[in-house]
Design an enzyme around this catalytic site. Structure first.
Site, PDB file in Angstrom:
ATOM      1  N   GLY A  15       0.820  -1.292  -0.029  1.00  0.00           N
ATOM      2  CA  GLY A  15      -0.278  -0.164   0.509  1.00  0.00           C
ATOM      3  C   GLY A  15       0.966   1.266  -0.126  1.00  0.00           C
ATOM      4  O   GLY A  15       1.353   1.616  -0.540  1.00  0.00           O
ATOM      5  N   CYS A  16       0.653   2.081   0.648  1.00  0.00           N
ATOM      6  CA  CYS A  16       0.980   3.126   0.514  1.00  0.00           C
ATOM      7  C   CYS A  16       2.451   3.167   1.392  1.00  0.00           C
ATOM      8  O   CYS A  16       2.577   2.949   2.926  1.00  0.00           O
ATOM      9  CB  CYS A  16       0.033   4.356   1.077  1.00  0.00           C
ATOM     10  SG  CYS A  16       1.064   5.760   1.309  1.00  0.00           S
TER      11      CYS A  16
END
Length: 180
Positions: A15-16
């Site tokens: 993810g981020c």
């Protein structure tokens, strides 16, 4: 974070990169965490905007420098695998696209084998199959300065309070013995 001469590097994405960075920064034995990009095929050094377009093939990742006499590669990966959702393909929460894929970029054959074992070991804790990619690290590109140490510099920002704070709470609940 501690600094020693005994260092190894892990490169992971889930993810981020702000989220993964915030989690692994808190582990004992970790001396450095750098947010960046890897795994793509676009020529040249990518920018955040280019990676977010999904056209570069790069994932948002972090490179973790750690002391294996304090924390093992297996421990780093186990924390990583259990503080994001490794069962969702090309997304984490509202972040969608190949740049947000769950990935372990290994640096050698030992890391590859250990990554495979960690995934096998944590699979029973998930209802769905783990889709985390395990690939050799091609090239790592450091992200722009404003993406480094993001959570520590922006804790009151909305994304940090809503998305990252719960990950940090989960980390403290599950792994208090591994925290610095």
């Amino acid at each position: 974070m501690t600094e020693t001469n005994n260092k190894e590097i892990a490169t992971i994405g889930g993810g981020c990169f702000w989220c993964v960075e915030a989690v692994v920064q808190r582990l004992k034995g970790v001396s450095k965490v750098v947010s960046g990009y890897a795994g793509g095929n676009a020529p040249g050094r990518p920018t955040y905007r280019e990676v977010c377009s999904g056209l570069t093939g790069h994932a948002e990742v972090v490179q973790v420098t750690y002391d294996p006499s304090i924390i093992s590669y297996v421990e780093v990966l186990t924390v990583f695998m259990t503080t994001h959702d490794p069962t969702t393909l090309n997304r984490q929460g509202a972040d969608r696209g190949t740049q947000y894929r769950s990935v372990i970029f290994y640096h050698n054959d030992t890391q590859k084998l250990e990554a495979q074992e960690v995934i096998k070991g944590v699979q029973p804790y998930f209802n769905d199959p783990i889709v985390t990619e395990i690939s050799p690290l091609p090239v790592f590109y450091e992200a722009e300065k404003d993406h480094q140490d993001y959570y520590n510099n922006h804790r009151s920002q909305g994304y940090c309070t809503v998305i990252i704070d719960p990950k940090i709470r989960k980390l403290r609940e599950l792994y208090s013995d591994l925290l610095s």
